[in-house]
Enzyme design. Structure first.
Site, PDB file in Angstrom:
ATOM      1  N   ASP A 194       0.809  -1.226   0.000  1.00 49.30           N
ATOM      2  CA  ASP A 194       0.000   0.000   0.000  1.00 49.30           C
ATOM      3  C   ASP A 194       0.838   1.270   0.000  1.00 49.30           C
ATOM      4  O   ASP A 194       0.428   2.298   0.561  1.00 49.30           O
ATOM      5  CB  ASP A 194      -0.966   0.018   1.205  1.00 49.30           C
ATOM      6  N   LYS A 250       1.851   2.204  -5.135  1.00 47.05           N
ATOM      7  CA  LYS A 250       2.356   1.636  -6.396  1.00 47.05           C
ATOM      8  C   LYS A 250       1.414   1.966  -7.546  1.00 47.05           C
ATOM      9  O   LYS A 250       1.851   2.310  -8.641  1.00 47.05           O
ATOM     10  CB  LYS A 250       2.491   0.103  -6.272  1.00 47.05           C
ATOM     11  N   GLN A 295       1.923  -6.012  -3.417  1.00 44.94           N
ATOM     12  CA  GLN A 295       2.375  -6.121  -2.022  1.00 44.94           C
ATOM     13  C   GLN A 295       3.672  -5.321  -1.824  1.00 44.94           C
ATOM     14  O   GLN A 295       3.859  -4.325  -2.496  1.00 44.94           O
ATOM     15  CB  GLN A 295       2.555  -7.591  -1.614  1.00 44.94           C
ATOM     16  N   THR A 314      -7.555  -0.967   0.848  1.00 44.84           N
ATOM     17  CA  THR A 314      -8.272  -0.881  -0.428  1.00 44.84           C
ATOM     18  C   THR A 314      -9.019  -2.189  -0.696  1.00 44.84           C
ATOM     19  O   THR A 314     -10.059  -2.209  -1.346  1.00 44.84           O
ATOM     20  CB  THR A 314      -7.254  -0.639  -1.573  1.00 44.84           C
ATOM     21  N   GLY A 354      -4.576  -4.209  -3.727  1.00 41.94           N
ATOM     22  CA  GLY A 354      -5.555  -3.160  -3.998  1.00 41.94           C
ATOM     23  C   GLY A 354      -4.761  -1.939  -4.413  1.00 41.94           C
ATOM     24  O   GLY A 354      -4.089  -1.337  -3.593  1.00 41.94           O
ATOM     25  N   HIS A 355      -4.775  -1.641  -5.703  1.00 39.81           N
ATOM     26  CA  HIS A 355      -3.971  -0.536  -6.228  1.00 39.81           C
ATOM     27  C   HIS A 355      -4.902   0.595  -6.653  1.00 39.81           C
ATOM     28  O   HIS A 355      -5.771   0.402  -7.498  1.00 39.81           O
ATOM     29  CB  HIS A 355      -3.113  -1.004  -7.406  1.00 39.81           C
TER      30      HIS A 355
HETATM   31  P1  GDP Z   1      -0.751   0.416  -3.575  1.00 38.81           P
HETATM   32  O1  GDP Z   1      -1.371  -0.861  -3.084  1.00 38.81           O
HETATM   33  O2  GDP Z   1       0.705   0.469  -3.340  1.00 38.81           O
HETATM   34  O3  GDP Z   1      -1.112   0.734  -5.003  1.00 38.81           O
HETATM   35  O4  GDP Z   1      -1.390   1.573  -2.679  1.00 38.81           O
HETATM   36  P2  GDP Z   1      -2.934   1.737  -2.247  1.00 38.81           P
HETATM   37  O5  GDP Z   1      -3.698   2.214  -3.423  1.00 38.81           O
HETATM   38  O6  GDP Z   1      -3.428   0.523  -1.543  1.00 38.81           O
HETATM   39  O7  GDP Z   1      -2.813   2.851  -1.128  1.00 38.81           O
HETATM   40  C1  GDP Z   1      -2.241   4.097  -1.385  1.00 38.81           C
HETATM   41  C2  GDP Z   1      -3.274   5.198  -1.079  1.00 38.81           C
HETATM   42  O8  GDP Z   1      -2.632   6.416  -0.995  1.00 38.81           O
HETATM   43  C3  GDP Z   1      -4.320   5.356  -2.167  1.00 38.81           C
HETATM   44  O9  GDP Z   1      -5.518   5.751  -1.568  1.00 38.81           O
HETATM   45  C4  GDP Z   1      -3.752   6.486  -3.032  1.00 38.81           C
HETATM   46  O10 GDP Z   1      -4.753   7.196  -3.733  1.00 38.81           O
HETATM   47  C5  GDP Z   1      -3.106   7.333  -1.990  1.00 38.81           C
HETATM   48  N1  GDP Z   1      -1.920   8.083  -2.402  1.00 38.81           N
HETATM   49  C6  GDP Z   1      -0.914   7.689  -3.219  1.00 38.81           C
HETATM   50  N2  GDP Z   1       0.079   8.587  -3.215  1.00 38.81           N
HETATM   51  C7  GDP Z   1      -0.298   9.577  -2.350  1.00 38.81           C
HETATM   52  C8  GDP Z   1       0.336  10.781  -1.885  1.00 38.81           C
HETATM   53  O11 GDP Z   1       1.450  11.122  -2.249  1.00 38.81           O
HETATM   54  N3  GDP Z   1      -0.371  11.516  -0.976  1.00 38.81           N
HETATM   55  C9  GDP Z   1      -1.618  11.171  -0.534  1.00 38.81           C
HETATM   56  N4  GDP Z   1      -2.232  11.952   0.347  1.00 38.81           N
HETATM   57  N5  GDP Z   1      -2.235  10.061  -0.972  1.00 38.81           N
HETATM   58  C10 GDP Z   1      -1.572   9.262  -1.855  1.00 38.81           C
HETATM   59  P1  IMO Z   2      -0.931  -4.137  -2.251  1.00 40.16           P
HETATM   60  O1  IMO Z   2      -0.516  -4.670  -3.590  1.00 40.16           O
HETATM   61  C1  IMO Z   2      -0.969  -4.576   2.111  1.00 40.16           C
HETATM   62  C2  IMO Z   2      -0.947  -8.672   3.660  1.00 40.16           C
HETATM   63  C3  IMO Z   2      -2.209  -9.099   4.403  1.00 40.16           C
HETATM   64  C4  IMO Z   2      -1.619 -10.078   5.398  1.00 40.16           C
HETATM   65  C5  IMO Z   2      -0.533 -10.760   4.582  1.00 40.16           C
HETATM   66  C6  IMO Z   2      -0.962 -12.091   3.981  1.00 40.16           C
HETATM   67  O2  IMO Z   2      -2.213  -3.397  -2.267  1.00 40.16           O
HETATM   68  O3  IMO Z   2       0.189  -3.365  -1.630  1.00 40.16           O
HETATM   69  P2  IMO Z   2      -2.543 -12.738   1.929  1.00 40.16           P
HETATM   70  O4  IMO Z   2      -3.995 -12.449   1.696  1.00 40.16           O
HETATM   71  O5  IMO Z   2      -1.641 -12.215   0.887  1.00 40.16           O
HETATM   72  O6  IMO Z   2      -2.285 -14.183   2.245  1.00 40.16           O
HETATM   73  O7  IMO Z   2      -2.201 -11.939   3.317  1.00 40.16           O
HETATM   74  O8  IMO Z   2      -0.179  -9.861   3.539  1.00 40.16           O
HETATM   75  N1  IMO Z   2      -1.184  -8.153   2.296  1.00 40.16           N
HETATM   76  C7  IMO Z   2      -1.143  -6.860   1.974  1.00 40.16           C
HETATM   77  N2  IMO Z   2      -0.974  -5.766   2.749  1.00 40.16           N
HETATM   78  N3  IMO Z   2      -1.090  -4.447   0.773  1.00 40.16           N
HETATM   79  C8  IMO Z   2      -1.233  -5.518  -0.022  1.00 40.16           C
HETATM   80  O9  IMO Z   2      -1.230  -5.454  -1.380  1.00 40.16           O
HETATM   81  C9  IMO Z   2      -1.308  -6.802   0.577  1.00 40.16           C
HETATM   82  N4  IMO Z   2      -1.461  -8.061   0.117  1.00 40.16           N
HETATM   83  C10 IMO Z   2      -1.377  -8.875   1.164  1.00 40.16           C
HETATM   84  O10 IMO Z   2      -2.833  -8.011   5.027  1.00 40.16           O
HETATM   85  O11 IMO Z   2      -0.985  -9.360   6.431  1.00 40.16           O
HETATM   86 MG    MG Z   3      -2.877  -1.517  -1.804  1.00 36.15          MG
END
Ligand code: GDP
Ligand code: IMO
Ligand code: MG
Length: 424
Positions: free
Chosen positions: A12, A15, A224, A299, A39-40
């Protein structure tokens, strides 16, 4: 120019946002590991997309998207995602390519994930319950696995599912006293998936190597984060794939020598979902402040994310094993308004001080962060366009992260939108 984007923390990191931005100049975006546990988030204008299986490049109409062999593919989730984009006028026809070797996550994987986690009680991993671990376990075990290619031969798949479901039912009944699952029901769903997904299933390894010989630009999208890597992360509180950049080659059949740049994504603080040690975790109002300002709720599962200070020991480790050339530092805007910011530059474990991240979780659980404290800033960063605009204290903080992690910060995130991104 081929680029690989990976998370440097526990997922999270942002990415999705960076992949979306870099996808503007890419011909192909490739997901190579994980499954619908990811969850991206991609924010375009007022629209927010939360993608679980489709590469984040899929929201750009001209970009080819590959779901490679290393992904465990939940066809229910993927077909839902394809339909949902179609409703918003974004079609994947002719530009989505799914590896015939990608393993399918079916209902019994999700059931097993749920049953096992519930039975573990306090000892649970805290998975996303998306069937990820059970599906990768079947992949490694080989005898009870189903791959995307199996959707091309439904008669054989029917026999296979009868055998698999009978086997799973015995295990679920014996271990969890669970109700039996119905093989016909699962097969009938597979027929629907086959109808929808067959046009996309192909040999993606060949496709990628053809693209490499034609000098196309490929963007590899990690899921991840490095600390969730099965081999190199905080085992057993990890996911079941090689989520670091080390999983890229096996996950899509392209050797790392074809990647020109590895970009690591980190937040200006740390978050984690699920169980497991987290040395810099904040249990106070600053942790809540970061969670609310950064909207730190999962997400995929909606769970509140655990929040803490930036852990430079952990990120330096991820940079080292990931061959990271530069860091994209996200959410710098989120930590505005904190008077004193702390950054962990070393761990004290017993009487020893160390800057090397211990993957042995018994050690990590004992690690006490050694912090450096820096002055924060009050300014709203969300409209700032260049690094020079940032307050001096924010620049100093970024400089300290570079010094501690050993990697240059080339991108700074100041908000969720494409436009809220500073490139140096
Ligand atoms: P990912 O799994 O690495 O793609 O990240 P997620 O989407 O799960 O979580 C990142 C969250 O941070 C999302 O809600 C993005 O919209 C938000 N986000 C990404 N970059 C920034 C930033 O620089 N500032 C803020 N405030 N939000 C951001
Ligand atoms: P993105 O791509 C954050 C965590 C779960 C749990 C562990 C194992 O959005 O960054 P799983 O369901 O993979 O067997 O769970 O890994 N986990 C993540 N945490 N972002 C993710 O993906 C994750 N994918 C798995 O919360 O701790
Ligand atoms: Mg995510």
């Amino acid at each position: 120019m081929n680029t690989c984007v990976v998370g440097l923390q526990w997922g999270d990191e942002g990415k999705g946002k960076i992949v979306d931005i870099l996808a503007e100049k890419a011909d192909i975006v490739v997901r190579y590991a994980g499954g619908a546990n990811a969850g991206h988030t991609v924010v375009i204008g007022d629209k927010k997309f939360a993608l679980h299986l489709l590469p984040s490049g899929s929201v750009r109409p001209g970009t080819k998207c590959v779901i490679a062999n290393g992904v465990v593919l939940d066809p229910d989730c993927l077909t839902g995602e394809i339909d949902s984009l179609a409703k918003q006028g974004i079609t994947l026809a002719g530009r989505l390519f799914i590896s015939q070797n990608a393993h399918l996550v079916l209902d019994y994987h999700k059931t097993e994930d749920q049953l096992r986690e519930s039975s573990l009680g306090a000892g649970k991993i805290g998975t996303t319950i998306r069937g990820i671990g059970p599906c990768y376990a079947d992949k490694v075990g080989r005898s009870y696995a189903v791959r995307a290619a199996d959707l091309t031969d439904l008669d054989t798949l029917k026999q296979k599912l009868n055998k698999i479901v009978a086997h799973k039912n015995k295990i679920f009944a014996a271990l969890y006293k669970a109700e039996p699952m119905n093989a016909d029901e699962i097969f009938n769903k597979c027929k629907v998936y086959a109808d929808k997904l067959l046009p996309f299933i192909t040999d993606t390894t060949q496709l990628l190597h053809n693209a490499i010989s034609q000098k196309k630009s490929i963007l590899f999208e990690g899921a991840q984060g490095t600390l969730l890597d099965l081999d190199h992360g905080t085992f057993p509180y990890v996911t079941s794939s090689n989520a670091s950049s080390l999983g890229m080659s096996s996950g899509c059949g392209v050797p790392a020598k074809y990647v020109d740049k590895f970009i690591g994504i980190a937040k200006a603080y740390t978050t984690r979902v699920g169980e497991g040690p987290f040395p810099t975790e904040l249990y106070n109002e600053i942790g809540s402040y970061i969670r609310e300002r950064g909207h730190e709720y999962g997400t995929t599962t909606g769970r509140p994310r655990r929040c803490g200070w930036f852990d430079a020991v952990a990120v330096r480790y991820s940079v080292t094993i990931g061959g990271i050339d530069s860091i994209a530092l996200m959410h710098l805007d989120t930590i505005s308004g904190i008077e004193k910011i702390q950054i962990c530059g070393a761990y004290r474990i017993g009487s020893e001080e160390s800057v090397f991240f211990p993957c042995n979780i018994a050690q990590l659980a004992k690690a006490e962060p050694v912090y450096q404290t820096v002055d924060g800033w009050d300014d709203d960063l969300s409209q700032m366009k260049s690094f020079d605009d940032l307050p001096e204290n924010a620049k100093r903080y970024v400089g300290l992260i570079e010094e501690f992690t050993g990697a240059p910060v080339s991108i700074v995130g100041v908000g969720p939108k494409r436009s809220q991104t500073i490139t140096r």
